[in-house]
Design an enzyme around this catalytic site. Structure first.
Site, PDB file in Angstrom:
ATOM      1  N   ASP A   1     -16.800  36.218  -9.570  1.00 39.85           N
ATOM      2  CA  ASP A   1     -15.621  35.713 -10.299  1.00 39.85           C
ATOM      3  C   ASP A   1     -15.145  36.709 -10.943  1.00 39.85           C
ATOM      4  O   ASP A   1     -15.579  37.678 -11.516  1.00 39.85           O
ATOM      5  CB  ASP A   1     -16.052  34.510 -11.314  1.00 39.85           C
ATOM      6  CG  ASP A   1     -15.224  33.769 -12.130  1.00 39.85           C
ATOM      7  OD1 ASP A   1     -15.059  32.524 -11.840  1.00 39.85           O
ATOM      8  OD2 ASP A   1     -13.923  34.325 -12.526  1.00 39.85           O
TER       9      ASP A   1
ATOM     10  N   ASN B   1     -15.789  21.822 -11.939  1.00 39.70           N
ATOM     11  CA  ASN B   1     -14.897  21.087 -12.523  1.00 39.70           C
ATOM     12  C   ASN B   1     -13.757  20.276 -11.784  1.00 39.70           C
ATOM     13  O   ASN B   1     -13.578  20.935 -10.529  1.00 39.70           O
ATOM     14  CB  ASN B   1     -14.068  22.177 -13.445  1.00 39.70           C
ATOM     15  CG  ASN B   1     -14.802  22.968 -14.427  1.00 39.70           C
ATOM     16  OD1 ASN B   1     -15.706  22.615 -15.094  1.00 39.70           O
ATOM     17  ND2 ASN B   1     -14.636  24.076 -14.518  1.00 39.70           N
TER      18      ASN B   1
ATOM     19  N   GLN C   1     -10.434  22.303 -14.617  1.00 35.37           N
ATOM     20  CA  GLN C   1     -10.332  23.179 -13.217  1.00 35.37           C
ATOM     21  C   GLN C   1      -8.775  23.655 -13.366  1.00 35.37           C
ATOM     22  O   GLN C   1      -7.975  23.065 -13.554  1.00 35.37           O
ATOM     23  CB  GLN C   1     -10.245  21.746 -12.231  1.00 35.37           C
ATOM     24  CG  GLN C   1     -10.287  22.396 -10.737  1.00 35.37           C
ATOM     25  CD  GLN C   1     -10.381  21.369  -9.523  1.00 35.37           C
ATOM     26  OE1 GLN C   1     -10.288  20.243  -9.829  1.00 35.37           O
ATOM     27  NE2 GLN C   1     -10.367  21.853  -8.410  1.00 35.37           N
TER      28      GLN C   1
ATOM     29  N   HIS D   1     -14.567  24.289  -5.941  1.00 37.40           N
ATOM     30  CA  HIS D   1     -15.649  25.406  -5.857  1.00 37.40           C
ATOM     31  C   HIS D   1     -16.532  25.125  -6.931  1.00 37.40           C
ATOM     32  O   HIS D   1     -16.536  24.221  -7.782  1.00 37.40           O
ATOM     33  CB  HIS D   1     -14.731  26.646  -6.418  1.00 37.40           C
ATOM     34  CG  HIS D   1     -13.832  26.698  -7.638  1.00 37.40           C
ATOM     35  ND1 HIS D   1     -12.674  25.780  -7.682  1.00 37.40           N
ATOM     36  CD2 HIS D   1     -14.258  26.895  -8.958  1.00 37.40           C
ATOM     37  CE1 HIS D   1     -12.183  25.763  -9.063  1.00 37.40           C
ATOM     38  NE2 HIS D   1     -13.170  26.466  -9.651  1.00 37.40           N
TER      39      HIS D   1
ATOM     40  N   HIS E   1     -19.509  26.711  -9.520  1.00 36.82           N
ATOM     41  CA  HIS E   1     -19.726  27.991 -10.251  1.00 36.82           C
ATOM     42  C   HIS E   1     -21.298  28.163 -10.175  1.00 36.82           C
ATOM     43  O   HIS E   1     -22.031  27.003 -10.412  1.00 36.82           O
ATOM     44  CB  HIS E   1     -19.246  27.876 -11.694  1.00 36.82           C
ATOM     45  CG  HIS E   1     -17.937  27.880 -11.790  1.00 36.82           C
ATOM     46  ND1 HIS E   1     -17.304  28.886 -12.239  1.00 36.82           N
ATOM     47  CD2 HIS E   1     -16.663  26.758 -11.786  1.00 36.82           C
ATOM     48  CE1 HIS E   1     -15.908  28.450 -12.404  1.00 36.82           C
ATOM     49  NE2 HIS E   1     -16.034  27.042 -12.049  1.00 36.82           N
TER      50      HIS E   1
HETATM   51  P1  5GP Z   1     -11.996  26.391 -12.523  1.00 36.11           P
HETATM   52  O1  5GP Z   1     -11.510  26.712 -13.978  1.00 36.11           O
HETATM   53  O2  5GP Z   1     -10.966  26.153 -11.626  1.00 36.11           O
HETATM   54  O3  5GP Z   1     -13.395  25.803 -12.511  1.00 36.11           O
HETATM   55  O4  5GP Z   1     -12.552  27.967 -12.304  1.00 36.11           O
HETATM   56  C1  5GP Z   1     -11.785  28.639 -11.543  1.00 36.11           C
HETATM   57  C2  5GP Z   1     -12.401  30.207 -11.598  1.00 36.11           C
HETATM   58  O5  5GP Z   1     -11.833  30.991 -10.859  1.00 36.11           O
HETATM   59  C3  5GP Z   1     -12.379  30.858 -13.060  1.00 36.11           C
HETATM   60  O6  5GP Z   1     -13.642  31.196 -13.614  1.00 36.11           O
HETATM   61  C4  5GP Z   1     -11.596  32.336 -12.794  1.00 36.11           C
HETATM   62  O7  5GP Z   1     -12.111  33.356 -13.390  1.00 36.11           O
HETATM   63  C5  5GP Z   1     -11.681  32.352 -11.223  1.00 36.11           C
HETATM   64  N1  5GP Z   1     -10.864  32.947 -10.510  1.00 36.11           N
HETATM   65  C6  5GP Z   1      -9.124  32.522 -10.537  1.00 36.11           C
HETATM   66  N2  5GP Z   1      -8.525  33.484  -9.777  1.00 36.11           N
HETATM   67  C7  5GP Z   1      -9.460  34.227  -9.088  1.00 36.11           C
HETATM   68  C8  5GP Z   1      -9.408  35.264  -8.074  1.00 36.11           C
HETATM   69  O8  5GP Z   1      -8.198  35.320  -7.765  1.00 36.11           O
HETATM   70  N3  5GP Z   1     -10.438  35.738  -7.576  1.00 36.11           N
HETATM   71  C9  5GP Z   1     -11.628  35.502  -8.210  1.00 36.11           C
HETATM   72  N4  5GP Z   1     -12.838  36.049  -7.690  1.00 36.11           N
HETATM   73  N5  5GP Z   1     -11.849  34.618  -9.205  1.00 36.11           N
HETATM   74  C10 5GP Z   1     -10.772  33.898  -9.612  1.00 36.11           C
END
Ligand code: 5GP
Ligand code: ZN
Length: 139
Positions: A32, A88, A95, A101, A103
């Site tokens: 991440d 999420n 999300q 995805h 985590h």
């Molecule tokens: P969500 O909040 O949707 O469950 O998690 C999205 C996650 O994706 C966040 O922890 C954020 O830091 C990560 N993230 C967003 N864009 C990118 C990206 O371009 N590359 C990587 N490696 N992580 C990303």
């Protein structure tokens, strides 16, 4: 790849480079960019699914063993004491990227605080009523 505009489709399929820790025919697991703790990893299916309600059962069956394997590797390789699996669904649930995805977040002794819920209160009556609503909606 379903969506040309989906960043995780591009990352999962290698169109955009990422720091990959695991890859097979169906998934890529990447570090991440904004880690909650060192080694915070995201498991991305190569096929696009908005969230867990869309994820195919075949891939759903495959994702948990990968998460377990990664968590074990984090304990051995990074020395974390445990790990969280977080997933999420929907903006209200936190999300931010609308491509399923999972985590995998390493937890270290004395490591960073990671938000969790404050236990609320309920009553046996409310629990019964709530459970009935969920059961009815499952049918
Ligand atoms: P969500 O909040 O949707 O469950 O998690 C999205 C996650 O994706 C966040 O922890 C954020 O830091 C990560 N993230 C967003 N864009 C990118 C990206 O371009 N590359 C990587 N490696 N992580 C990303
Ligand atoms: Zn996607």
């Amino acid at each position: 790849m379903k969506s040309d505009n989906c960043i995780f489709c591009k990352i999962a399929n290698g169109v955009i480079p990422s720091t990959t820790v695991y890859e097979d025919d169906d998934f890529r697991a990447i570090l991440d960019l904004g880690p909650a703790a060192k080694g915070h990893t995201l498991i991305l299916p190569k096929e696009h699914f908005d969230d867990v309600t869309e994820l195919s059962e075949e891939l759903a069956r495959k994702v948990l063993p990968i998460a377990a394997k990664l968590g074990k590797a984090m304990k051995t390789g990074l020395g974390c004491a445990g790990f969280n699996l977080v997933q999420n669904n929907g903006a209200e649930a936190g999300q931010t990227v609308m491509h399923f995805h999972l985590h995998v977040i390493p937890r270290y002794e004395g490591g960073p605080e990671i938000a969790s819920w404050i236990p609320g209160e309920t009553t046996p009556e409310e629990m019964k009523e709530t459970a009935e609503k969920i059961r009815a909606a499952l049918k």
